[in-house]
Design a protein around this motif. Structure first.
Motif, PDB file in Angstrom:
ATOM      1  N   ASP A  74      36.628  35.622  66.676  1.00 16.36           N
ATOM      2  CA  ASP A  74      35.397  35.428  65.913  1.00 16.36           C
ATOM      3  C   ASP A  74      34.188  35.396  66.838  1.00 16.36           C
ATOM      4  N   ARG A  77      29.225  36.015  58.595  1.00 16.07           N
ATOM      5  CA  ARG A  77      30.324  36.003  57.632  1.00 16.07           C
ATOM      6  C   ARG A  77      30.310  37.312  56.848  1.00 16.07           C
ATOM      7  N   ILE A 124      31.656  40.573  50.879  1.00 13.72           N
ATOM      8  CA  ILE A 124      32.891  40.887  50.169  1.00 13.72           C
ATOM      9  C   ILE A 124      32.646  42.007  49.155  1.00 13.72           C
ATOM     10  N   ALA A 157      34.731  42.429  53.970  1.00 13.47           N
ATOM     11  CA  ALA A 157      35.989  41.872  53.472  1.00 13.47           C
ATOM     12  C   ALA A 157      36.246  42.494  52.102  1.00 13.47           C
ATOM     13  N   ARG A 162      38.275  30.645  51.084  1.00 11.08           N
ATOM     14  CA  ARG A 162      38.291  31.779  52.003  1.00 11.08           C
ATOM     15  C   ARG A 162      38.034  31.305  53.425  1.00 11.08           C
ATOM     16  N   PRO A 194      37.264  33.310  56.927  1.00 10.08           N
ATOM     17  CA  PRO A 194      37.124  34.570  57.661  1.00 10.08           C
ATOM     18  C   PRO A 194      37.737  34.561  59.051  1.00 10.08           C
ATOM     19  N   TRP A 233      41.161  40.223  51.979  1.00  9.15           N
ATOM     20  CA  TRP A 233      41.510  40.788  53.281  1.00  9.15           C
ATOM     21  C   TRP A 233      40.227  40.874  54.113  1.00  9.15           C
ATOM     22  N   GLU A 234      40.203  40.175  55.241  1.00 12.53           N
ATOM     23  CA  GLU A 234      39.032  40.168  56.112  1.00 12.53           C
ATOM     24  C   GLU A 234      38.986  41.443  56.959  1.00 12.53           C
TER      25      GLU A 234
END
Length: 388
Positions: free
Chosen positions: A106, A191, A194, A279, A302, A304, A326-327
């Motif tokens: 990350d 982040r 989505i 995502a 969620r 990430p 799904w990230e």
């Protein structure tokens, strides 16, 4: 006669990666020990929530033998240490190898005295003026300036190289909490957005009719689910085969499979091929009992930092891959599984770092795959509608 005309590569959307990962900062302008200590403070503070990594270069100038079996000619050595794992490489790593090794990170902090990154933290340190001047061309995206104890202003050549330097956050090097909060805010703002994907490209062989076209709630299931998840997503797409596109109603985005013959696995990869930095909220059209509460709980939990957030199946305890977030970091993982001959999304989840959740309502995850399933769930839905 063979044409020598240059043939263009396929047009692919590349992930927004730097030298190592999506979120990376080179710390430059101070002695290496100061950079190491700063990186250690930031990593210690953020590692409980984020996967943090560090990249540096050794200062050992002496000619030394390679470690272990590399000295005997091995090109790779792995050691399972008691509290960590160690790989030793004989051959140098190429840029693409770094991206693969850091794919799960990350945050990557880099000693910018030795290696670049796509964003930079500049430390104004009097004894490192000459070193910083050598790297001024690498200051392409400075996002933070730090002043050492003996410095009160930014060097003139930095002001010239970084025109927006006055708009950047500037702290003293010992303001550790402010520096940590800078990185924490950056990661929060990074982040991934989505998008939604309704899986409606299956053959529905056991059902005998296209499950995406079955009407449970006054409209075809593929449209019902697309409408249900659009409040959670920037964009929603209906995954389908190329020959199905013309049958999709206007007003609904389609995303035909480009990884064909792989079922849901190929549909998910096709989505990442289209938008690799997003995502994807994946939902199959064979779950007619899915409701708002199920999606609310999934989105609320969620994470990430893991590759995916999925529900645990009440039937077998394994992750349910077809109502899952799904990230972006799952994309290279899925490709690696495919390269080893696996095309099962559930197998990816079972063998990866995921956030596994208990469903608020296990019944909502019920699959409908056969005519008998259809009749059973149809009666159940009608009873619920009548009772409300």
């Amino acid at each position: 006669m063979i044409s020598k005309e240059h043939k263009k590569h396929a047009s692919l959307t590349r992930p927004a990666l730097g030298s190592f990962a999506r979120n990376e900062w080179a710390i430059v302008g101070a002695p290496c020990i100061n950079i190491k200590l700063l990186a250690a403070d930031v990593i210690a503070a953020l590692s409980p929530q984020y996967k943090c990594a560090y990249a540096d270069t050794s200062h050992n100038d002496e000619v030394t033998l390679p470690p272990g079996r590399l000295a005997s000619g091995a090109f790779l050595e792995y050691t399972d240490q008691l509290n960590y794992h160690q790989f030793n490489f004989n051959n140098g790593l190429r840029p693409i190898n770094f991206k693969h090794q850091f794919t799960d990170a990350d945050l990557v902090l880099v000693n910018g005295n030795h290696q670049p990154a796509k964003a930079q933290v500049v430390i104004i340190y009097n004894n490192k003026i000459a070193s910083l001047q050598k790297r001024v061309d690498e200051l392409t995206n400075v996002e933070l300036i730090l002043l050492a104890d003996n410095v009160d202003d930014v060097f003139d050549f930095i002001k010239e190289a970084v025109p927006n330097w006055q708009q950047l956050p500037m702290y003293r090097l010992d303001e550790t909490e402010k520096i940590i909060n800078f990185f924490k805010t950056k990661l929060q703002n990074a982040r991934p957005a989505i998008n939604g994907l309704v899986l409606a490209g299956g053959q529905s062989i056991r059902m005998g009719v296209d499950k995406g076209t079955i009407t449970w709630y006054g409209k075809e299931q593929r449209y019902h689910l697309a409408d249900l998840i659009k409040t959670y997503c920037d964009d929603v797409f209906i995954s389908c085969r190329a020959d199905q596109q013309t049958a999709i109603e206007d007003g609904y985005n389609t995303l035909p499979d480009t990884f064909t013959g792989l079922g849901p696995f190929g549909a998910i990869l096709s989505a990442f091929r289209e938008k690799p930095d997003s995502a994807w909220l994946i939902v199959a059209c064979d779950m007619p009992l899915l409701n708002k509460e199920t999606f609310d709980h999934l989105l609320k939990n969620r994470n990430p930092s893991s590759i995916a957030a999925a529900y645990e199946s009440a039937f077998d305890g394994f992750p349910e891959p077809l109502i899952t977030i799904w990230e972006p970091k799952s994309y290279p993982v899925m490709l690696a599984f495919l390269a080893q001959g696996y095309s099962c999304p559930r197998k990816v989840l079972i063998n990866s770092d995921i956030t596994l959740l208990k469903a608020p309502d296990n019944e909502a995850l019920t699959n409908v795959n056969t005519p008998d399933d259809f009749e059973k769930i149809k009666r159940q839905i009608h009873q619920k509608i009548a009772s409300t």
